[in-house]
Design a protein around this motif. Structure first.
Motif, PDB file in Angstrom:
ATOM      1  N   UNK A  72       0.034   9.046 -13.137  1.00 47.96           N
ATOM      2  CA  UNK A  72       0.610   7.622 -13.346  1.00 47.96           C
ATOM      3  C   UNK A  72       1.950   7.601 -13.749  1.00 47.96           C
ATOM      4  N   UNK A  73       2.678   6.798 -13.199  1.00 49.48           N
ATOM      5  CA  UNK A  73       4.187   6.622 -13.446  1.00 49.48           C
ATOM      6  C   UNK A  73       4.356   5.199 -13.693  1.00 49.48           C
ATOM      7  N   UNK A  74       5.011   5.173 -15.032  1.00 54.20           N
ATOM      8  CA  UNK A  74       5.323   3.875 -15.597  1.00 54.20           C
ATOM      9  C   UNK A  74       6.984   3.909 -15.418  1.00 54.20           C
ATOM     10  N   UNK A  75       7.502   2.959 -14.578  1.00 54.23           N
ATOM     11  CA  UNK A  75       8.788   2.643 -14.323  1.00 54.23           C
ATOM     12  C   UNK A  75       9.126   1.429 -15.341  1.00 54.23           C
ATOM     13  N   UNK A  88       2.390   2.738 -11.576  1.00 59.96           N
ATOM     14  CA  UNK A  88       2.029   3.431 -10.125  1.00 59.96           C
ATOM     15  C   UNK A  88       1.147   4.613 -10.371  1.00 59.96           C
ATOM     16  N   UNK A  89       0.088   4.531  -9.486  1.00 59.49           N
ATOM     17  CA  UNK A  89      -1.259   5.657  -9.461  1.00 59.49           C
ATOM     18  C   UNK A  89      -0.931   6.405  -8.363  1.00 59.49           C
ATOM     19  N   UNK A  90      -0.973   7.543  -8.392  1.00 52.37           N
ATOM     20  CA  UNK A  90      -0.874   8.539  -7.351  1.00 52.37           C
ATOM     21  C   UNK A  90      -2.273   9.456  -7.397  1.00 52.37           C
ATOM     22  N   UNK A  91      -2.871   9.260  -6.256  1.00 54.61           N
ATOM     23  CA  UNK A  91      -4.123   9.836  -6.382  1.00 54.61           C
ATOM     24  C   UNK A  91      -4.404  10.847  -5.158  1.00 54.61           C
ATOM     25  N   UNK A  92      -4.787  12.146  -5.218  1.00 53.05           N
ATOM     26  CA  UNK A  92      -4.596  12.900  -4.299  1.00 53.05           C
ATOM     27  C   UNK A  92      -5.766  12.526  -3.370  1.00 53.05           C
ATOM     28  N   UNK A  93      -5.474  12.747  -2.049  1.00 52.40           N
ATOM     29  CA  UNK A  93      -6.432  12.267  -0.838  1.00 52.40           C
ATOM     30  C   UNK A  93      -7.574  12.884  -0.874  1.00 52.40           C
ATOM     31  N   UNK A 102      -9.694   1.125 -11.358  1.00 50.01           N
ATOM     32  CA  UNK A 102      -9.419  -0.015 -10.969  1.00 50.01           C
ATOM     33  C   UNK A 102      -8.184  -0.257 -10.550  1.00 50.01           C
ATOM     34  N   UNK A 103      -8.001  -0.657  -9.113  1.00 50.19           N
ATOM     35  CA  UNK A 103      -7.077  -0.795  -8.321  1.00 50.19           C
ATOM     36  C   UNK A 103      -6.062  -1.687  -8.860  1.00 50.19           C
ATOM     37  N   UNK A 104      -6.793  -2.954  -9.458  1.00 49.47           N
ATOM     38  CA  UNK A 104      -5.866  -4.061 -10.044  1.00 49.47           C
ATOM     39  C   UNK A 104      -5.025  -3.663 -11.182  1.00 49.47           C
ATOM     40  N   UNK A 108       0.719  -0.142  -7.657  1.00 48.18           N
ATOM     41  CA  UNK A 108       0.442   0.179  -6.584  1.00 48.18           C
ATOM     42  C   UNK A 108      -0.192   1.623  -6.603  1.00 48.18           C
ATOM     43  N   UNK A 109      -0.828   1.809  -5.747  1.00 46.05           N
ATOM     44  CA  UNK A 109      -1.898   2.904  -5.556  1.00 46.05           C
ATOM     45  C   UNK A 109      -1.342   3.545  -4.281  1.00 46.05           C
ATOM     46  N   UNK A 110      -1.029   4.873  -4.370  1.00 45.83           N
ATOM     47  CA  UNK A 110      -0.439   6.077  -3.441  1.00 45.83           C
ATOM     48  C   UNK A 110      -1.385   6.887  -3.199  1.00 45.83           C
ATOM     49  N   UNK A 111      -2.005   7.160  -1.972  1.00 47.17           N
ATOM     50  CA  UNK A 111      -2.743   8.447  -1.702  1.00 47.17           C
ATOM     51  C   UNK A 111      -1.635   9.692  -1.507  1.00 47.17           C
TER      52      UNK A 111
END
Length: 401
Positions: A72-75, A88-93, A102-104, A108-111
């Motif tokens: 998870x990155x916090x800007x 932002x959440x970065x989830x491996x495919x 929880x997407x909300x 942003x949630x990035x695969x």
């Protein structure tokens, strides 16, 4: 000229639609804005798998949280004096179906790893190239400012599309491309284009590398792209090499027996702009063991002086660095005869990065310097203390002609 990447063995030519903005306002000084830094707790409640110690050491505008099942990155500072923060959440495919979240809870949630993306600043290009991610880039605003030769080859072959300008990004083209993410920069929270794209399902990731106050803070944003591209280890290795190189040169500069006095900036419409004492540019001069005459001034941006004030304090300065857009002594004299009254002018001790351009006219310094501060520092140490770094070949800076 060619730069051999220290970590990836990739050749990189000699670091903003951002440049377009800088050429209008920062062209006459290196503007560094105030950064409000704060860390934020992850909204995720996943099982702890790794601690955050020293994941980000120098940058204050973002942090990386790897305490859960995915990074998870916090800007925390997307633009100067920002009150808004982004997570932002970065989830491996390959783990997406196995993880509950929880997407909300995220902006942003990035695969990952992503297949394609759009970036909006030339400072993003070196990170992509160093990490082998240029092939993911499908669009960029104001492509004429890009100087990287590998990137220009992709532009010429039509693989990187022109998207207008950052202030008026071609929304229809971006929607048609449907990138996995748009890496944007902003000067405030007013960007209607980003809002439209986000409402259409395209994640917007704010990158605040340009708001960092220190050279290594800017360079550390390569780790942001490391997470995005699924190349965190590579990004960490590259940054460690750059930071080590920078700190070694800094320590070497301290061995110099003399600290020369330094003047910077030039006039623009009767106002002399030069870096404030706590700016990025002033930090370079301090680390090069030079006596910047305005080092004690407050602020992280620029100072606005009269010609008389600049002349009174800087007339006897031994060196004059970054005299705005000027690249020759004749240009200076033609603009204002008073420039000839400075000792640095008389002794031909003026150096500029404005003469070092890419194949389409973009200033290479604006693109590559934020990621390679070690090269900037080597230039300055060689200029101020040639006996300390005698074999260095100037990379960004050149003597005025």
């Amino acid at each position: 000229m060619i730069l051999f990447n220290l970590s990836t063995k990739v050749k990189y030519p000699i670091f903003e639609t951002m440049e377009k903005m800088l050429l209008k306002a920062v062209r006459f000084c290196l503007i560094l804005m105030t950064v409000a830094s704060c860390k934020k707790e992850s909204k995720s409640t996943n099982t702890v798998v790794e601690q955050n110690d020293e994941l980000v050491q120098y940058a204050v505008g973002f942090d990386i949280d790897k305490s859960g099942d995915f990074p998870v990155i916090h800007v925390t500072n997307p633009w100067p004096n920002a009150k808004q923060r982004f997570t932002y959440a970065f989830i491996p495919k390959d783990r997406l179906s196995k993880i509950t979240f929880q997407k909300e809870a995220y902006d942003a949630v990035i695969s990952t790893p992503i297949q394609n993306l759009v970036v909006t600043s030339t400072t993003h290009i070196p990170a992509l190239e160093s990490l082998g991610g240029l092939n993911k880039l499908i669009g960029f605003p104001d492509i004429r400012y890009i100087s990287s030769m590998p990137a220009r080859q992709l532009i010429n072959s039509g693989k990187i599309k022109e998207l207008g300008s950052n202030q008026s990004l071609n929304t229809e083209m971006v929607l048609e491309m449907s990138p996995d993410a748009v890496v944007g920069f902003a000067i405030d929270n007013q960007n209607s284009t980003y809002e439209v794209l986000q409402k259409s399902g395209i994640p917007i990731l704010y990158n605040g590398d340009w708001t960092e106050q220190t050279p290594l803070g800017k360079a550390e944003w390569i780790k942001f792209f490391g997470v995005l591209l699924g190349k965190e280890k590579e990004a960490d290795s590259i940054f460690k090499t750059i930071a080590s190189s920078y700190n070694q040169v800094k320590e070497l500069a301290r061995t110099a027996k003399k600290r020369p006095t330094v003047l910077s900036g030039a006039l623009y419409k009767d106002v002399w702009y030069l870096p404030a004492g706590k700016s990025w540019a002033a930090q370079f001069l301090a680390d090069a063991n030079a006596d910047y005459l305005w080092a004690d001034s407050e602020g992280t941006g620029s100072l606005s002086l009269s010609l008389e004030t600049a002349l009174e304090k800087g007339q006897d300065a031994e060196f004059w660095i970054s005299p705005s857009q000027f690249t020759t002594y004749d240009d200076l004299i033609n603009a204002n005869n008073h420039y000839s009254e400075f000792e640095a002018f008389k002794n031909k001790h003026l150096f500029t990065f404005s003469a070092t351009k890419g194949p389409t006219g973009g200033l290479l310094y604006y693109e590559l310097a934020p990621q390679r501060p070690d090269l900037v520092l080597k230039d300055l140490v060689h200029i101020f203390h040639p006996e300390v770094l005698p074999n260095h070949v100037l990379y960004f800076f050149t003597p005025l002609k």
